[in-house]
Design a protein around this motif. Structure first.
Motif, PDB file in Angstrom:
ATOM      1  N   LYS A 126       0.814  -1.220   0.000  1.00 51.57           N
ATOM      2  CA  LYS A 126       0.000   0.000   0.000  1.00 51.57           C
ATOM      3  C   LYS A 126       0.851   1.276   0.000  1.00 51.57           C
ATOM      4  O   LYS A 126       0.668   2.133  -0.839  1.00 51.57           O
ATOM      5  CB  LYS A 126      -0.916  -0.012   1.226  1.00 51.57           C
ATOM      6  CG  LYS A 126      -1.997   1.032   1.193  1.00 51.57           C
ATOM      7  CD  LYS A 126      -2.749   1.061   2.521  1.00 51.57           C
ATOM      8  CE  LYS A 126      -4.229   0.861   2.316  1.00 51.57           C
ATOM      9  NZ  LYS A 126      -4.925   0.677   3.598  1.00 51.57           N
ATOM     10  N   ARG A 127       1.783   1.394   0.948  1.00 51.84           N
ATOM     11  CA  ARG A 127       2.570   2.624   1.068  1.00 51.84           C
ATOM     12  C   ARG A 127       3.968   2.397   0.516  1.00 51.84           C
ATOM     13  O   ARG A 127       4.918   2.197   1.259  1.00 51.84           O
ATOM     14  CB  ARG A 127       2.635   3.040   2.542  1.00 51.84           C
ATOM     15  CG  ARG A 127       1.279   3.491   3.117  1.00 51.84           C
ATOM     16  CD  ARG A 127       0.831   4.824   2.536  1.00 51.84           C
ATOM     17  NE  ARG A 127       1.871   5.842   2.623  1.00 51.84           N
ATOM     18  CZ  ARG A 127       2.038   6.633   3.692  1.00 51.84           C
ATOM     19  NH1 ARG A 127       1.267   6.554   4.734  1.00 51.84           N
ATOM     20  NH2 ARG A 127       3.014   7.541   3.697  1.00 51.84           N
ATOM     21  N   GLU A 140      -3.491  -6.733   7.077  1.00 49.81           N
ATOM     22  CA  GLU A 140      -4.321  -6.235   5.979  1.00 49.81           C
ATOM     23  C   GLU A 140      -3.898  -4.839   5.509  1.00 49.81           C
ATOM     24  O   GLU A 140      -3.861  -4.563   4.309  1.00 49.81           O
ATOM     25  CB  GLU A 140      -5.778  -6.237   6.466  1.00 49.81           C
ATOM     26  CG  GLU A 140      -6.764  -5.817   5.423  1.00 49.81           C
ATOM     27  CD  GLU A 140      -8.191  -6.261   5.768  1.00 49.81           C
ATOM     28  OE1 GLU A 140      -8.368  -7.074   6.698  1.00 49.81           O
ATOM     29  OE2 GLU A 140      -9.103  -5.789   5.081  1.00 49.81           O
ATOM     30  N   ASP A 141      -3.565  -3.970   6.464  1.00 51.17           N
ATOM     31  CA  ASP A 141      -3.255  -2.575   6.171  1.00 51.17           C
ATOM     32  C   ASP A 141      -2.011  -2.366   5.308  1.00 51.17           C
ATOM     33  O   ASP A 141      -1.816  -1.292   4.751  1.00 51.17           O
ATOM     34  CB  ASP A 141      -3.015  -1.836   7.498  1.00 51.17           C
ATOM     35  CG  ASP A 141      -4.163  -0.910   7.795  1.00 51.17           C
ATOM     36  OD1 ASP A 141      -5.175  -1.017   7.070  1.00 51.17           O
ATOM     37  OD2 ASP A 141      -4.046  -0.092   8.729  1.00 51.17           O
ATOM     38  N   TYR A 142      -1.189  -3.374   5.239  1.00 51.84           N
ATOM     39  CA  TYR A 142       0.080  -3.249   4.513  1.00 51.84           C
ATOM     40  C   TYR A 142      -0.132  -3.381   3.003  1.00 51.84           C
ATOM     41  O   TYR A 142       0.738  -3.041   2.220  1.00 51.84           O
ATOM     42  CB  TYR A 142       1.027  -4.352   5.019  1.00 51.84           C
ATOM     43  CG  TYR A 142       2.489  -4.174   4.647  1.00 51.84           C
ATOM     44  CD1 TYR A 142       3.254  -3.159   5.219  1.00 51.84           C
ATOM     45  CD2 TYR A 142       3.106  -5.046   3.753  1.00 51.84           C
ATOM     46  CE1 TYR A 142       4.599  -3.015   4.893  1.00 51.84           C
ATOM     47  CE2 TYR A 142       4.457  -4.913   3.427  1.00 51.84           C
ATOM     48  CZ  TYR A 142       5.198  -3.896   4.004  1.00 51.84           C
ATOM     49  OH  TYR A 142       6.530  -3.755   3.692  1.00 51.84           O
ATOM     50  N   GLN A 151      -6.732 -11.909   4.046  1.00 50.49           N
ATOM     51  CA  GLN A 151      -8.081 -11.357   3.927  1.00 50.49           C
ATOM     52  C   GLN A 151      -9.052 -12.332   3.278  1.00 50.49           C
ATOM     53  O   GLN A 151      -8.671 -13.095   2.387  1.00 50.49           O
ATOM     54  CB  GLN A 151      -8.026 -10.078   3.074  1.00 50.49           C
ATOM     55  CG  GLN A 151      -7.205  -8.979   3.724  1.00 50.49           C
ATOM     56  CD  GLN A 151      -6.760  -7.958   2.696  1.00 50.49           C
ATOM     57  OE1 GLN A 151      -7.526  -7.093   2.300  1.00 50.49           O
ATOM     58  NE2 GLN A 151      -5.532  -8.071   2.250  1.00 50.49           N
ATOM     59  N   ASN A 152     -10.295 -12.259   3.737  1.00 46.80           N
ATOM     60  CA  ASN A 152     -11.343 -13.056   3.115  1.00 46.80           C
ATOM     61  C   ASN A 152     -11.769 -12.391   1.812  1.00 46.80           C
ATOM     62  O   ASN A 152     -12.214 -11.235   1.808  1.00 46.80           O
ATOM     63  CB  ASN A 152     -12.556 -13.174   4.039  1.00 46.80           C
ATOM     64  CG  ASN A 152     -12.237 -13.962   5.288  1.00 46.80           C
ATOM     65  OD1 ASN A 152     -11.497 -14.944   5.243  1.00 46.80           O
ATOM     66  ND2 ASN A 152     -12.774 -13.522   6.412  1.00 46.80           N
ATOM     67  N   TYR A 153     -11.643 -13.133   0.728  1.00 41.32           N
ATOM     68  CA  TYR A 153     -12.024 -12.637  -0.605  1.00 41.32           C
ATOM     69  C   TYR A 153     -13.430 -12.033  -0.579  1.00 41.32           C
ATOM     70  O   TYR A 153     -13.664 -10.939  -1.078  1.00 41.32           O
ATOM     71  CB  TYR A 153     -11.971 -13.821  -1.570  1.00 41.32           C
ATOM     72  CG  TYR A 153     -12.141 -13.520  -3.043  1.00 41.32           C
ATOM     73  CD1 TYR A 153     -11.032 -13.237  -3.829  1.00 41.32           C
ATOM     74  CD2 TYR A 153     -13.395 -13.551  -3.643  1.00 41.32           C
ATOM     75  CE1 TYR A 153     -11.170 -12.999  -5.192  1.00 41.32           C
ATOM     76  CE2 TYR A 153     -13.534 -13.308  -5.007  1.00 41.32           C
ATOM     77  CZ  TYR A 153     -12.421 -13.036  -5.770  1.00 41.32           C
ATOM     78  OH  TYR A 153     -12.568 -12.802  -7.120  1.00 41.32           O
ATOM     79  N   SER A 154     -14.349 -12.776   0.036  1.00 41.35           N
ATOM     80  CA  SER A 154     -15.755 -12.352  -0.011  1.00 41.35           C
ATOM     81  C   SER A 154     -16.037 -11.087   0.805  1.00 41.35           C
ATOM     82  O   SER A 154     -17.100 -10.508   0.676  1.00 41.35           O
ATOM     83  CB  SER A 154     -16.665 -13.494   0.441  1.00 41.35           C
ATOM     84  OG  SER A 154     -16.592 -14.562  -0.492  1.00 41.35           O
ATOM     85  N   ASP A 155     -15.079 -10.642   1.628  1.00 41.94           N
ATOM     86  CA  ASP A 155     -15.251  -9.353   2.315  1.00 41.94           C
ATOM     87  C   ASP A 155     -14.957  -8.191   1.369  1.00 41.94           C
ATOM     88  O   ASP A 155     -15.323  -7.048   1.648  1.00 41.94           O
ATOM     89  CB  ASP A 155     -14.301  -9.236   3.522  1.00 41.94           C
ATOM     90  CG  ASP A 155     -14.682 -10.203   4.642  1.00 41.94           C
ATOM     91  OD1 ASP A 155     -15.830 -10.693   4.627  1.00 41.94           O
ATOM     92  OD2 ASP A 155     -13.832 -10.460   5.514  1.00 41.94           O
TER      93      ASP A 155
END
Ligand SMILES: [Zn+2]
Length: 258
Positions: A126-127, A140-142, A151-155
């Protein structure tokens, strides 16, 4: 269908050890010295991923040519290095690469050939204007990506029957996967493949049976319509009745949708 992240215990101690040895060997990723490690990983991933590509969720086979091991963070430096710190999507194929994670099992997932080729060297950290961590980050934030181990794909991505993809609640992670892997054209590709399977079937019942593994992806209305389209002289209620017999068999567990 709901698609979740790859369970943490997918990477067994045996796989972790094989990949630690592979990393230590100093041999490049493509070397046949790593065949055993890759085969063990592929076996575990295909099971954990429900036999599906982590990006387009199409059914894949583990054999070479049908699926590929994707490096979620790309392994090698590539493109214009002046752009490798940019967070613009258009600049993200230029990357400094993450050679330290070439053999890190949680940086690896099984994809179809098409998704892996489209993703290419895309760098989803991400950054990118901040220095890359020297340890592998499982947060997740990275990432601006649906990282299949975190991460769950469906989310992030909603898929309706017939391979139509939407980013859930405008998820930038989901949007990146949809755009970079070119998922908006998967539906047309898959419908053409389904129609070819149906066309090549000896009779309408075999065509229906051949589509059973793909039932979750297409749903009965599409399958019945596509079979009708090809076997025009069979009354439509006969096709629907045969489909209902298959459906009953699936429910009783006599047949398998996979
Ligand atoms: Zn795919």
């Amino acid at each position: 269908m709901t698609y979740n992240k790859i369970p943490a215990d997918t990477i067994s101690n045996e796989i972790a050890d094989l990949f630690a040895l592979a990393a230590k060997s100093g041999k490049e990723w493509g070397s046949s010295a790593h065949d055993k490690a890759k085969a063990a990983l592929k076996d575990a991933l295909i099971e954990a991923q429900g036999g599906r590509c982590v990006y387009c969720q199409r059914l894949i086979k583990k054999e070479i040519g049908h699926s590929e091991i994707d490096h979620i963070l790309p392994k090698l430096q590539s493109g214009d290095q002046d752009k490798s710190n940019s967070n613009e999507r258009a600049n993200r194929r230029s990357t400094a690469g993450y050679p330290a994670f070439t053999f890190f099992p949680k940086n690896l997932a099984l994809t179809c050939k098409r998704c892996n080729q489209r993703k290419g060297t895309f760098d989803a950290r991400k950054r990118r204007d901040a220095p890359a961590s020297t340890t592998y980050i499982l947060e997740e934030d990275y990432y601006e990506w649906v990282h299949p181990h975190i991460q769950n794909y469906s989310d992030h991505i909603e898929m309706v029957e017939g391979f139509i993809f939407h980013a859930k609640e405008a998820s930038p992670n989901g949007d990146n996967v949809i755009t970079i892997c070119g998922l908006s054209t998967i539906g047309a590709v898959e419908r053409a493949a389904a129609e070819l399977r149906i066309k090549n079937a000896e009779n309408y019942a075999k065509a229906l049976a051949m589509m059973l593994p793909h039932l979750d992806d297409y749903g009965w209305p599409y399958i019945i319509e596509a079979v009708q389209e090809h076997f025009k002289d069979i009354p439509s209620d006969e096709i629907a009745f045969t489909a209902s017999i298959f459906e009953g068999g699936l429910k009783r567990g006599e047949l398998t949708g996979r």
